[in-house]
Design a protein around this motif. Structure first.
Motif, PDB file in Angstrom:
ATOM      1  N   THR A   1       2.633   9.983  -9.417  1.00  0.00           N
ATOM      2  CA  THR A   1       2.168  10.624 -10.598  1.00  0.00           C
ATOM      3  C   THR A   1       0.696  11.550 -10.355  1.00  0.00           C
ATOM      4  N   LEU A   2       0.181  12.106  -9.725  1.00  0.00           N
ATOM      5  CA  LEU A   2      -0.591  13.323  -9.298  1.00  0.00           C
ATOM      6  C   LEU A   2       0.584  14.388  -9.675  1.00  0.00           C
TER       7      LEU A   2
ATOM      8  N   ALA B   1       3.662   5.486  -5.947  1.00  0.00           N
ATOM      9  CA  ALA B   1       3.823   5.735  -7.060  1.00  0.00           C
ATOM     10  C   ALA B   1       2.382   6.959  -7.310  1.00  0.00           C
ATOM     11  N   ARG B   2       1.866   6.325  -6.989  1.00  0.00           N
ATOM     12  CA  ARG B   2       0.238   7.594  -6.991  1.00  0.00           C
ATOM     13  C   ARG B   2       0.091   8.316  -7.157  1.00  0.00           C
ATOM     14  N   LEU B   3       1.180   8.895  -5.724  1.00  0.00           N
ATOM     15  CA  LEU B   3       1.778  10.404  -5.297  1.00  0.00           C
ATOM     16  C   LEU B   3       2.620  11.434  -6.173  1.00  0.00           C
TER      17      LEU B   3
ATOM     18  N   TYR C   1       2.279   1.571  -3.651  1.00  0.00           N
ATOM     19  CA  TYR C   1       1.561   1.962  -4.312  1.00  0.00           C
ATOM     20  C   TYR C   1       1.175   3.295  -4.076  1.00  0.00           C
ATOM     21  N   HIS C   2       0.963   4.127  -3.482  1.00  0.00           N
ATOM     22  CA  HIS C   2       0.475   5.045  -2.526  1.00  0.00           C
ATOM     23  C   HIS C   2       1.632   6.069  -3.085  1.00  0.00           C
TER      24      HIS C   2
ATOM     25  N   SER D   1       0.462  -1.241   0.139  1.00  0.00           N
ATOM     26  CA  SER D   1       0.215   0.137   0.148  1.00  0.00           C
ATOM     27  C   SER D   1       1.104   1.191   0.332  1.00  0.00           C
TER      28      SER D   1
END
Length: 80
Positions: A24-25, A20-22, A17-18, A14
């Motif tokens: 990207t955003l 990587a997502r952060l 993932y978070h 998690s």
């Protein structure tokens, strides 16, 4: 970003993932802000052109007299 093979530790996955997502955003937001800045620069340029055009002196235009005051001979027409 590569992810580790799945393991039973959901918190670790998690967090990755978070992160990587952060990331990207963050990249998407930075790109959008650049686009907005570029659009703002174009608006400022257009406003500068508009100000420059409106500051130029007005040409002195002589207005022709109204047709009611024009003396016409029998051979002249108003061009209608």
């Amino acid at each position: 970003m590569l992810f580790e093979p799945l393991n039973l530790d959901g918190r670790k996955r998690s967090a990755v993932y978070h992160a990587a997502r952060l990331s990207t955003l963050h990249d998407r937001l930075a790109k959008k802000l650049d686009q907005v800045e570029h659009a703002g620069e174009r608006v400022e340029q257009a406003a500068a052109v508009l100000v420059e055009v409106t500051r130029q002196p007005v040409m002195d235009v002589t207005i022709a007299p109204a047709a009611g005051f024009v003396h016409l001979e029998d051979s002249h027409t108003l061009g209608l």
